[in-house]
Design an enzyme around this catalytic site. Structure first.
Site, mmCIF file in Angstrom:
data_model
loop_
_atom_site.group_PDB
_atom_site.id
_atom_site.type_symbol
_atom_site.label_atom_id
_atom_site.label_comp_id
_atom_site.label_asym_id
_atom_site.label_seq_id
_atom_site.Cartn_x
_atom_site.Cartn_y
_atom_site.Cartn_z
ATOM 1 N N LYS A 28 65.975 44.130 -30.236
ATOM 2 C CA LYS A 28 64.871 43.132 -30.658
ATOM 3 C C LYS A 28 65.283 41.731 -29.936
ATOM 4 O O LYS A 28 64.437 41.056 -29.598
ATOM 5 C CB LYS A 28 64.649 43.028 -31.840
ATOM 6 C CG LYS A 28 63.905 44.080 -32.499
ATOM 7 C CD LYS A 28 63.206 43.909 -34.013
ATOM 8 C CE LYS A 28 62.421 45.040 -34.537
ATOM 9 N NZ LYS A 28 63.427 45.984 -34.935
ATOM 10 N N GLU A 82 56.637 38.102 -38.865
ATOM 11 C CA GLU A 82 57.110 39.064 -39.958
ATOM 12 C C GLU A 82 58.478 39.937 -39.504
ATOM 13 O O GLU A 82 58.731 39.833 -38.501
ATOM 14 C CB GLU A 82 55.938 40.097 -40.386
ATOM 15 C CG GLU A 82 56.003 41.244 -39.334
ATOM 16 C CD GLU A 82 55.853 40.851 -37.882
ATOM 17 O OE1 GLU A 82 54.945 39.737 -37.657
ATOM 18 O OE2 GLU A 82 56.111 41.604 -36.998
ATOM 19 N N SER A 104 68.712 52.237 -30.150
ATOM 20 C CA SER A 104 68.116 50.938 -30.397
ATOM 21 C C SER A 104 68.710 49.972 -31.133
ATOM 22 O O SER A 104 68.749 48.890 -31.145
ATOM 23 C CB SER A 104 66.710 51.213 -30.960
ATOM 24 O OG SER A 104 66.882 51.989 -31.984
HETATM 25 C C1 PLP Z 1 62.652 47.487 -35.420
HETATM 26 C C2 PLP Z 1 63.342 48.503 -34.887
HETATM 27 C C3 PLP Z 1 62.862 49.724 -34.092
HETATM 28 C C4 PLP Z 1 61.474 50.058 -34.314
HETATM 29 O O1 PLP Z 1 60.658 49.025 -33.453
HETATM 30 P P1 PLP Z 1 60.091 49.360 -32.045
HETATM 31 O O2 PLP Z 1 59.170 48.433 -31.734
HETATM 32 O O3 PLP Z 1 59.385 50.766 -32.264
HETATM 33 O O4 PLP Z 1 61.100 49.622 -31.128
HETATM 34 C C5 PLP Z 1 63.639 50.784 -33.732
HETATM 35 N N1 PLP Z 1 65.097 50.624 -33.892
HETATM 36 C C6 PLP Z 1 65.622 49.553 -34.462
HETATM 37 C C7 PLP Z 1 67.123 49.528 -34.576
HETATM 38 C C8 PLP Z 1 64.904 48.241 -35.087
HETATM 39 O O5 PLP Z 1 65.339 47.457 -35.603
#
Ligand code: PLP
Length: 404
Positions: A95, A117, A384
């Site tokens: 993010k 948010e 992610s």
């Molecule tokens: C917020 C988050 C997601 C989901 O958000 P996307 O916009 O679908 O990528 C996935 N993995 C992690 C580690 C997150 O913090």
């Protein structure tokens, strides 16, 4: 920054990906959104902005994030599994890539405050981090259920100087937090910029967030070719709003040999509305939060209640580009249950020494299924985020079962 990071055919100038996307907001807010679009159009072409963002990606975030060949998982599941390590970014997830972009945009537009948010708290922490760095105030709206579950992230945001605003209505999770933040933004859109946390919301956000995240795939493509001499056969990413997925997918969109999988949460029960957040499986096109996309709706056509063990995935809609990619068949959408995700969480922790976010564990669980099919080829997963934020929750809820 690689040249093609901001090059993409869609959306059109009104923000449509086929029939999805657009901007469904009150006229007074549309005026503001047009200013955001114009400012973004300007900075995305601006060499100074690109250089500043590239510099922060390298020296502040720690990019490029590595790709790791997970040999133990590969051996067990029968296909070569590679992990794009977005968990190693500063703040622990993908993010930060778009939060820095949004913070720089806010600064260029002369705004004083970022407002947003957060679900799992990852977006809030990343935005609070970017706000601190760039010198902006920051208000983060968060459901009380998520605040309890992700308490360390609440503390982090406060240490970083952000205001965390508890949201206590409805299910007290991500959807209510979006409503609350949107309301506060409407009250004063001139001095604030909404720092949306995924590829959702009215135009230009789905495109802007995708552009900022596309660095993931641009790097991954080069790294993977360097490591293996080829392109990956499959890409896998979890989908909440869909930003980490589009971050990885975008650079490969025109490589027809590369199959792509977006993984949503089926929670406790895929067949009961309110017990999952599998928008692509059970959703229908509709308008919510200012854009058109697949969404989970109740009998009255209102956004349905949703649930997932992963706070960052329990959203009743999905980024409009994903809806388009589903309809044209470019991306396959699958789902993974709470149970399968938690199994995968422990599997990668114990086989590779990497504790993933529970969100990410959904992508991993699907990867293991895919790997066990015949002739799968190589799989590149977007890792992610890291799971530090989830360990107390996992220990309390699943500790006995997994011997903690
Ligand atoms: C917020 C988050 C997601 C989901 O958000 P996307 O916009 O679908 O990528 C996935 N993995 C992690 C580690 C997150 O913090």
């Amino acid at each position: 920054m690689a040249e093609n990071i901001f090059d993409c055919e869609l959306p059109d100038e009104k923000g449509y990906f086929g029939e999805y996307g657009g901007s469904f907001i009150p006229p007074e807010l549309q005026v503001i959104m047009d200013q955001v679009t114009a400012a973004y159009e300007e900075i995305r072409e601006d060499p100074d902005f690109r250089a500043e963002l590239a510099d922060l990606y390298q020296h502040f975030v720690g990019r490029p994030s590595p790709i790791f060949h997970a040999k133990n998982l590969s051996k067990k599941y029968g296909a070569d599994i590679y992990l794009k390590r977005e968990d190693l970014n500063h703040t622990g997830a993908h993010k930060i890539n778009h939060c820095l972009g949004e913070a720089l945009l806010a600064k260029k537009m002369g705004k004083k405050k970022l407002i947003a948010e957060t679900g799992a708290g990852q977006h809030g922490v990343a935005l609070a981090t970017a706000a601190a760095l760039v010198g902006l105030e920051c208000d983060i709206h968060m459901g009380e259920v998520d605040m309890a579950k992700e308490h360390p992230n609440v503390i982090r945001m406060r240490i970083l100087g952000a205001n965390v605003i508890p949201v206590s209505h409805g299910r007290k999770t991500l959807k209510e937090a979006v409503d609350s933040a949107f309301g506060a933004y409407l009250a004063d859109p001139q001095t604030q910029l909404f720092g949306i946390g995924s590829v959702v919301g009215p135009h230009p956000y789905p495109r802007m967030i995708r552009d900022f995240q596309s660095i993931v795939g641009v790097e991954a493509k080069e790294q993977f070719k360097h490591m293996t001499g080829k392109l990956p056969d499959n890409l896998v990413a979890c989908v909440g709003g869909g930003s980490n997925a589009l971050g990885l997918f975008t650079a490969f969109m025109n490589d027809k040999s590369v199959a792509m999988y977006g993984v949503e949460p089926s929670g406790r029960d895929i067949d009961i509305l309110g017990e999952h957040a599998a928008t692509m499986t059970h959703g229908k096109p509709g308008v919510m939060h200012g854009f058109k996309s697949y969404m989970l709706q109740d009998d009255d056509g209102e956004p349905a209640e949703v649930y997932s063990v992963a706070s960052g995935l329990d959203y009743p809609s999905v980024g409009p580009q994903h809806s388009y990619l589903k309809d044209i068949g470019r991306v396959n959408y699958a789902y993974i249950s709470d149970k399968e995700a938690i199994d995968a969480f422990f599997e990668i922790s114990r086989l590779e020494g990497i504790i993933p976010a529970i969100e990410t564990a959904h992508a991993l669980a699907y990867t293991f299924k895919l790997a066990q099919e015949s002739d799968t080829g190589t799989i590149l997963v977007n890792l992610s985020g890291r799971g530090d934020k989830d360990i107390d929750f996992v220990a309390e809820k699943y500790g006995e079962e997994y011997g903690i």
